[in-house]
Motif scaffolding. Structure first.
Motif, PDB file in Angstrom:
ATOM      1  N   ASP A 258       0.852  -1.197   0.000  1.00  0.00           N
ATOM      2  CA  ASP A 258       0.000   0.000   0.000  1.00  0.00           C
ATOM      3  C   ASP A 258       0.888   1.247   0.000  1.00  0.00           C
ATOM      4  OD1 ASP A 258      -1.900   1.908   0.238  1.00  0.00           O
ATOM      5  OD2 ASP A 258      -2.814   1.140   2.072  1.00  0.00           O
ATOM      6  N   LEU A 259       1.049   1.864  -1.170  1.00  0.00           N
ATOM      7  CA  LEU A 259       1.930   3.022  -1.308  1.00  0.00           C
ATOM      8  C   LEU A 259       1.393   4.261  -0.621  1.00  0.00           C
ATOM      9  CD1 LEU A 259       3.093   2.631  -5.031  1.00  0.00           C
ATOM     10  CD2 LEU A 259       4.247   1.878  -2.945  1.00  0.00           C
ATOM     11  N   ARG A 260       0.151   4.221  -0.168  1.00  0.00           N
ATOM     12  CA  ARG A 260      -0.398   5.373   0.538  1.00  0.00           C
ATOM     13  C   ARG A 260       0.309   5.621   1.865  1.00  0.00           C
ATOM     14  NH1 ARG A 260      -6.680   4.180   0.739  1.00  0.00           N
ATOM     15  NH2 ARG A 260      -5.781   2.297   1.665  1.00  0.00           N
ATOM     16  N   LEU A 261       1.011   4.583   2.380  1.00  0.00           N
ATOM     17  CA  LEU A 261       1.804   4.778   3.593  1.00  0.00           C
ATOM     18  C   LEU A 261       2.823   5.896   3.407  1.00  0.00           C
ATOM     19  CD1 LEU A 261       2.557   1.071   4.637  1.00  0.00           C
ATOM     20  CD2 LEU A 261       1.153   2.696   5.909  1.00  0.00           C
ATOM     21  N   PHE A 262       3.346   6.012   2.183  1.00  0.00           N
ATOM     22  CA  PHE A 262       4.401   6.990   1.923  1.00  0.00           C
ATOM     23  C   PHE A 262       3.864   8.409   1.812  1.00  0.00           C
ATOM     24  CE2 PHE A 262       6.095   2.932   0.602  1.00  0.00           C
ATOM     25  CZ  PHE A 262       7.395   2.971   1.082  1.00  0.00           C
ATOM     26  N   LYS A 263       2.536   8.582   1.862  1.00  0.00           N
ATOM     27  CA  LYS A 263       1.968   9.929   1.892  1.00  0.00           C
ATOM     28  C   LYS A 263       2.173  10.589   3.250  1.00  0.00           C
ATOM     29  CE  LYS A 263      -1.605   9.326  -1.654  1.00  0.00           C
ATOM     30  NZ  LYS A 263      -3.063   9.372  -1.953  1.00  0.00           N
ATOM     31  N   SER A 264       2.394   9.767   4.267  1.00  0.00           N
ATOM     32  CA  SER A 264       2.713  10.294   5.595  1.00  0.00           C
ATOM     33  C   SER A 264       4.101  10.915   5.566  1.00  0.00           C
ATOM     34  CB  SER A 264       2.659   9.173   6.637  1.00  0.00           C
ATOM     35  OG  SER A 264       3.337   9.544   7.822  1.00  0.00           O
ATOM     36  N   ARG A 265       4.218  12.156   6.006  1.00  0.00           N
ATOM     37  CA  ARG A 265       5.503  12.856   5.982  1.00  0.00           C
ATOM     38  C   ARG A 265       6.543  12.122   6.822  1.00  0.00           C
ATOM     39  NH1 ARG A 265       8.548  16.627   8.691  1.00  0.00           N
ATOM     40  NH2 ARG A 265       9.602  18.201   7.398  1.00  0.00           N
ATOM     41  N   THR A 266       6.113  11.643   7.994  1.00  0.00           N
ATOM     42  CA  THR A 266       7.045  10.940   8.880  1.00  0.00           C
ATOM     43  C   THR A 266       7.505   9.626   8.273  1.00  0.00           C
ATOM     44  OG1 THR A 266       6.065  11.931  10.852  1.00  0.00           O
ATOM     45  CG2 THR A 266       7.322   9.912  11.170  1.00  0.00           C
ATOM     46  N   PHE A 267       6.561   8.837   7.733  1.00  0.00           N
ATOM     47  CA  PHE A 267       6.920   7.539   7.169  1.00  0.00           C
ATOM     48  C   PHE A 267       7.835   7.717   5.957  1.00  0.00           C
ATOM     49  CE2 PHE A 267       6.386   3.619   4.769  1.00  0.00           C
ATOM     50  CZ  PHE A 267       6.462   2.668   5.773  1.00  0.00           C
ATOM     51  N   SER A 268       7.524   8.661   5.078  1.00  0.00           N
ATOM     52  CA  SER A 268       8.350   8.873   3.886  1.00  0.00           C
ATOM     53  C   SER A 268       9.736   9.381   4.266  1.00  0.00           C
ATOM     54  CB  SER A 268       7.669   9.850   2.932  1.00  0.00           C
ATOM     55  OG  SER A 268       7.493  11.112   3.529  1.00  0.00           O
ATOM     56  N   ALA A 269       9.813  10.270   5.283  1.00  0.00           N
ATOM     57  CA  ALA A 269      11.117  10.756   5.738  1.00  0.00           C
ATOM     58  C   ALA A 269      11.937   9.620   6.343  1.00  0.00           C
ATOM     59  CB  ALA A 269      10.933  11.868   6.766  1.00  0.00           C
ATOM     60  N   SER A 270      11.274   8.752   7.111  1.00  0.00           N
ATOM     61  CA  SER A 270      11.960   7.601   7.710  1.00  0.00           C
ATOM     62  C   SER A 270      12.441   6.632   6.635  1.00  0.00           C
ATOM     63  CB  SER A 270      11.022   6.879   8.681  1.00  0.00           C
ATOM     64  OG  SER A 270      10.595   7.740   9.699  1.00  0.00           O
ATOM     65  N   THR A 272      13.135   7.323   3.482  1.00  0.00           N
ATOM     66  CA  THR A 272      14.251   7.939   2.761  1.00  0.00           C
ATOM     67  C   THR A 272      15.537   7.837   3.573  1.00  0.00           C
ATOM     68  OG1 THR A 272      12.733   9.528   1.733  1.00  0.00           O
ATOM     69  CG2 THR A 272      15.066  10.061   1.666  1.00  0.00           C
ATOM     70  N   THR A 273      15.427   8.094   4.882  1.00  0.00           N
ATOM     71  CA  THR A 273      16.603   7.999   5.753  1.00  0.00           C
ATOM     72  C   THR A 273      17.137   6.575   5.797  1.00  0.00           C
ATOM     73  OG1 THR A 273      15.719   9.797   7.117  1.00  0.00           O
ATOM     74  CG2 THR A 273      17.482   8.479   8.068  1.00  0.00           C
ATOM     75  N   GLN A 274      16.230   5.588   5.880  1.00  0.00           N
ATOM     76  CA  GLN A 274      16.648   4.190   5.889  1.00  0.00           C
ATOM     77  C   GLN A 274      17.319   3.802   4.570  1.00  0.00           C
ATOM     78  OE1 GLN A 274      16.265   1.447   8.288  1.00  0.00           O
ATOM     79  NE2 GLN A 274      16.307   3.276   9.550  1.00  0.00           N
ATOM     80  N   PHE A 275      16.745   4.259   3.451  1.00  0.00           N
ATOM     81  CA  PHE A 275      17.318   3.982   2.131  1.00  0.00           C
ATOM     82  C   PHE A 275      18.749   4.528   2.051  1.00  0.00           C
ATOM     83  CE2 PHE A 275      18.296   5.291  -2.200  1.00  0.00           C
ATOM     84  CZ  PHE A 275      17.931   4.185  -2.952  1.00  0.00           C
ATOM     85  N   MET A 276      18.931   5.788   2.450  1.00  0.00           N
ATOM     86  CA  MET A 276      20.247   6.415   2.381  1.00  0.00           C
ATOM     87  C   MET A 276      21.225   5.782   3.361  1.00  0.00           C
ATOM     88  SD  MET A 276      20.122   8.672  -0.008  1.00  0.00           S
ATOM     89  CE  MET A 276      21.752   9.348   0.353  1.00  0.00           C
ATOM     90  N   SER A 277      20.766   5.523   4.584  1.00  0.00           N
ATOM     91  CA  SER A 277      21.637   4.964   5.616  1.00  0.00           C
ATOM     92  C   SER A 277      22.140   3.577   5.230  1.00  0.00           C
ATOM     93  CB  SER A 277      20.891   4.904   6.946  1.00  0.00           C
ATOM     94  OG  SER A 277      21.672   4.298   7.941  1.00  0.00           O
TER      95      SER A 277
END
Length: 464
Positions: A258-270, A272-277
Motif C-alpha cells: 500500500d503506497l499510501r503509507l508513503f503519503k505520511s511525511r514521517t513515514f516517507s522521511a523515515s 528515505t533515511t533508511q534507504f540512504m543509511s
C-alpha cells in the motif's frame, strides 16, 4: 500488549521474551549467511564444482529472499504473525538439515534457495513482532536486540573456520537444526496468539508478478553491472518496478504494497533515511576494503582486521540508542548521527591522498560505526510510530524493501564511479585521485543523509 512495569520502571518481561525469540531467528539467519560466504572455496572443492557455480549457494539464497519479501505483509494479515513465524522457522530449520545432507552442488543450491525463501519472510516478520510488543519503546528494545544480530557476521568466520578445520562442511548447516528446534519451542511458548487480528484480503497476483521479479532482477543486475546480462537485468527491473508503482497507486489498499503509507511525511522521511543509511553503509563497506587492498597494498586477511573498529563502534553504541532517543528526540539523534557519520568519512579524503595512517583509519571507522547505528534505530522507530497498528505488517514489508534497494543502489553508484575513475588512471597519482574522488562522492551521499534525517519528527508522537 505488554506494558511498562510500574515497580521497576522496566519493560514487561514478556517483551524481552518475544524479542529473544525474534532475535534468535535473525541471528541464526545472519550467522548462516556469513558461514556460507567464507566457506565457498571449501564447498567448491568438496562438491567438485567451480567457484563461479558454487557462488550460487550465496546468490541463490539472497535472490530467493528478495523474491519472497513482498509477500510478508499479506501473509501476516492472512494467517497471523505467530503462525507465519512458526511455518518460516520450521522451513528454515528443515532446509538447513537438507543442505547438510546435499549430495551435489546443484542439490545444495536448490536447498539454499528454499532456505532463502523462508528467510525472506522472517526478516520483516521479526522486526514487526518486536515493534508490536515494545510500542513506543521500540528504539530501546531494538537497540539491545541489534547487538546479538550484529554478532552473527563476526562469529560466522570464526565458527566456519573451526568447523572446516575439525569436521565436514556439512556441519556448517547441521548446527542449525538444534537451534531451530529450540527457537520453535520458544515461539510456541512466548509469542502471543494474533489470530483474531487476521483479515481476509485477496492476494494482488499482478503486483506480486511485477514487484518480486523486479527486486530479484535489480539485485542481480546491480551485482553484475559490468556484464551485458547484468545491465539488461537492471533495465528490465526498472521497467517492472515502474509498472508495479503505477498499478499499486491505482489499487490503493488492495495492492501488494500500500503506497499510501508513503503519503505520511514521517513515514516517507523515515523510509528515505533508511534507504540512504543502508545504501551508505554498504557503499562504504565496498569502497574502504578496495582502497585498503588496492591503494594501500593490504592483504584480504589484514583488511578484515583493519575493518574491525566499524563493528565495534556499532556494538558499543546500539544499546544506548533507545535511551538517547527518548531523552533527546528522534531528529536530534538521527540527524546528529548522520552528521557524525559525515565527519567519520572526511578522514578518508586525507588517507587517500596522504597514505594510510592506522590510528586515523581506526578512529574514522569506529566513528562511522557509532554514527550509522545512531541514524538507523531512531528513524525506523519514527516510521513504525507513524502508522496504525493494523498497518504494521505492510509498513515492515515496505521498509524492508526500501532498505534492501538502498544497498545495491548506492553501492552500484559508487562502484561505477570508482571504476570509471580507475579506468582513466594510468599512474599512482591517478590511482590516488580516483579513490579521493570516490570518497568525496561518499561524503556527498552523507550530506544527503543528513538532509533526510532533518525531515524526521522531533519525538515519537504516539504509542502503537
Amino acid at each position: 500488549m505488554p506494558k511498562l512495569s510500574a515497580e521497576s520502571g522496566g519493560l514487561d518481561p514478556l517483551v524481552w521474551k518475544i524479542t529473544a525469540v525474534a532475535v534468535l531467528g535473525s541471528f541464526l539467519a545472519q550467522l548462516d549467511a556469513t558461514i556460507v560466504n567464507v566457506s565457498l572455496s571449501s564447498l567448491a572443492v568438496d562438491l567438485h564444482s567451480s567457484l563461479t557455480a558454487i557462488q550460487w549457494v550465496t546468490s541463490g539464497y539472497l535472490l530467493a529472499l528478495a523474491l519472497m519479501l513482498p509477500l510478508n505483509g499479506w501473509l501476516v494479515e492472512r494467517i497471523g504473525a505467530k503462525s507465519l513465524y512458526l511455518w518460516c522457522f520450521s522451513a528454515f530449520t528443515l532446509s538447513s538439515a537438507l543442505c547438510g545432507l546435499a549430495w551435489s552442488a546443484n542439490s545444495l543450491i536448490a536447498f539454499r534457495i528454499l532456505q532463502g525463501m523462508s528467510g525472506g519472510l522472517m526478516a520483516p516478520l521479526t522486526q514487526m513482532m518486536m515493534v508490536r510488543a515494545a510500542g513506543k519503546h521500540v528504539a530501546r528494545v531494538m537497540g539491545y536486540a541489534a547487538v546479538p544480530i550484529l554478532m552473527g557476521p563476526i562469529l560466522g568466520p570464526v565458527i566456519a573456520g573451526a568447523i572446516l578445520q575439525h569436521a565436514s562442511w556439512r556441519w556448517l548447516f547441521l548446527v542449525n537444526p538444534p537451534v531451530g528446534i529450540l527457537a520453535i519451542v520458544l515461539a510456541v511458548l512466548f509469542l502471543p496468539n494474533d489470530r483474531e487480528e487476521t483479515r481476509s484480503r485477496k492476494l494482488d497476483l499482478p503486483g506480486f508478478a511485477l514487484l518480486s521479479p523486479g527486486l530479484v532482477l535489480f539485485l542481480y543486475g546491480s551485482d553484475h553491472l559490468g556484464e551485458r546480462i547484468g545491465l539488461t537485468a537492471l533495465l528490465v527491473s526498472i521497467v517492472l518496478l515502474a509498472l508495479f508503482f503505477r498499478t499499486a497507486v491505482r489499487k490503493g489498499d488492495q495492492a501488494l504494497i500500500d503506497l499510501r503509507l508513503f503519503k505520511s511525511r514521517t513515514f516517507s522521511a523515515s523510509a528515505t533515511t533508511q534507504f540512504m543509511s543502508n545504501g551508505i553503509s554498504f557503499a562504504g563497506q565496498m569502497l574502504i576494503p578496495i582502497y585498503l587492498i588496492r591503494a594501500c597494498g593490504q592483504s584480504p586477511s589484514a583488511t578484515g582486521w583493519l575493518l574491525a573498529p566499524l563493528g565495534v563502534g556499532m556494538i558499543c553504541s546500539y544499546p544506548w540508542m533507545g535511551t538517547l532517543t527518548q531523552r533527546f528526540g528522534i531528529r536530534k539523534i538521527s540527524g546528529g548521527g548522520a552528521l557524525l557519520a559525515f565527519a567519520g568519512t572526511l578522514p578518508f579524503l586525507y588517507l587517500s591522498s596522504h597514505g594510510l595512517v592506522l590510528s586515523v583509519l581506526a578512529c574514522a571507522l569506529f566513528l562511522r560505526g557509532v554514527a550509522l547505528s545512531a541514524v538507523g534505530i531512531p528513524s525506523i522507530s519514527a516510521a513504525y510510530a507513524s502508522v496504525r497498528k493494523k498497518d504494521l505488517p505492510m509498513a515492515t514489508t515496505s521498509l524492508n524493501i526500501v532498505q534492501r534497494l538502498g544497498g545495491p543502489t548506492l553501492t552500484t553508484l559508487c562502484a561505477t564511479f570508482l571504476g570509471w575513475r580507475l579506468g582513466a588512471a594510468h599512474s599512482s597519482a591517478g590511482l590516488i585521485d580516483a579513490f579521493t574522488a570516490a570518497f568525496l562522492l561518499l561524503c556527498v551521499l552523507h550530506a544527503c543523509l543528513f538532509a533526510a534525517a532533518l525531515r524526521l519528527p522531533l519525538f515519537i508522537g504516539k504509542v502503537l
